[in-house]
Write a protein that holds these residues in place. Structure first.
Motif, PDB file in Angstrom:
ATOM      1  N   LEU A  33       0.832  -1.211   0.000  1.00 22.75           N
ATOM      2  CA  LEU A  33       0.000   0.000   0.000  1.00 22.75           C
ATOM      3  C   LEU A  33       0.862   1.255   0.000  1.00 22.75           C
ATOM      4  O   LEU A  33       0.575   2.215  -0.710  1.00 22.75           O
ATOM      5  CB  LEU A  33      -0.944   0.002   1.203  1.00 22.75           C
ATOM      6  CG  LEU A  33      -2.049  -1.049   1.172  1.00 22.75           C
ATOM      7  CD1 LEU A  33      -2.889  -0.964   2.438  1.00 22.75           C
ATOM      8  CD2 LEU A  33      -2.912  -0.883  -0.059  1.00 22.75           C
ATOM      9  N   SER A  37       1.000   4.483  -3.018  1.00 24.17           N
ATOM     10  CA  SER A  37       0.206   5.614  -2.535  1.00 24.17           C
ATOM     11  C   SER A  37       0.728   6.977  -2.976  1.00 24.17           C
ATOM     12  O   SER A  37       0.362   7.994  -2.405  1.00 24.17           O
ATOM     13  CB  SER A  37       0.083   5.552  -1.017  1.00 24.17           C
ATOM     14  OG  SER A  37       1.353   5.688  -0.433  1.00 24.17           O
ATOM     15  N   LEU A  47      -6.472   4.094   0.199  1.00 26.55           N
ATOM     16  CA  LEU A  47      -6.234   2.737  -0.292  1.00 26.55           C
ATOM     17  C   LEU A  47      -6.423   1.706   0.813  1.00 26.55           C
ATOM     18  O   LEU A  47      -6.983   0.633   0.572  1.00 26.55           O
ATOM     19  CB  LEU A  47      -4.829   2.622  -0.893  1.00 26.55           C
ATOM     20  CG  LEU A  47      -4.577   3.378  -2.192  1.00 26.55           C
ATOM     21  CD1 LEU A  47      -3.129   3.226  -2.627  1.00 26.55           C
ATOM     22  CD2 LEU A  47      -5.528   2.931  -3.287  1.00 26.55           C
ATOM     23  N   LEU A  72      -5.994  -3.805  -5.243  1.00 25.21           N
ATOM     24  CA  LEU A  72      -5.394  -2.766  -6.084  1.00 25.21           C
ATOM     25  C   LEU A  72      -5.605  -3.055  -7.566  1.00 25.21           C
ATOM     26  O   LEU A  72      -5.785  -2.131  -8.359  1.00 25.21           O
ATOM     27  CB  LEU A  72      -3.908  -2.624  -5.752  1.00 25.21           C
ATOM     28  CG  LEU A  72      -3.635  -2.065  -4.355  1.00 25.21           C
ATOM     29  CD1 LEU A  72      -2.181  -2.287  -3.958  1.00 25.21           C
ATOM     30  CD2 LEU A  72      -4.009  -0.591  -4.266  1.00 25.21           C
TER      31      LEU A  72
END
Length: 158
Positions: A33, A37, A47, A72
């Protein structure tokens, strides 16, 4: 002048936010993540919430790297943290404007986005990460953009 956060800082932010949200996340999931980002805590937290929802729907008790990747992929966030609009901007410069240079107004018209949004939201990250260059004549896609999108520059040998 504000800089983007690095992956280690963002990983820490993701782990802290996960604890506040009572979301179990492993190190690899937090790292994934953080890496996608765009150097921005607000995006990392957004997220995380989306990945948490994905994990809950799939009855996964812990957000692992695999769970994060699945979420994702559904969100169409690639390994560089690009969403559809980032890819549309770079693809447009490459495909419609032969790699540039192109003015921001022409680019905005080509991708259907406001020029201010391109300049303030998308461009800073693309510039800092080396996918886009801003010249006195306009925006130019860099070799890194071509490589990321799996394209070759016109006139180059394979």
């Amino acid at each position: 002048h504000l800089d983007f956060y690095d992956h280690a800082e963002l990983g820490e932010i993701v782990r802290r936010s996960a604890a506040l949200l009572n979301v179990a996340i492993d190190e690899a999931g937090a790292h994934e993540l953080a890496a996608r980002s765009r150097g921005t805590p607000r995006i990392a937290n957004r997220l995380l919430r989306r990945v948490r929802d994905f994990a809950q729907v799939h009855a996964e008790p812990v957000v692992t790297r695999e769970i994060a990747l699945g979420a994702l992929e559904l969100l169409e966030i690639d390994a560089a943290g690009f969403d559809k609009m980032d890819r549309a901007i770079l693809s447009s410069i490459i495909d419609k404007f032969d790699g540039g240079p192109v003015g921001v107004e022409s680019l905005a018209a080509a991708v259907g986005e406001e020029s201010d949004t391109i300049e303030e939201v998308y461009e800073p990250y693309l510039l800092q990460e080396g996918f886009l260059a801003r010249t006195s004549r306009g925006r130019v896609a860099t070799q890194r953009a071509y490589t990321h999108l799996g394209r070759t520059r016109r006139g180059t040998l394979l």
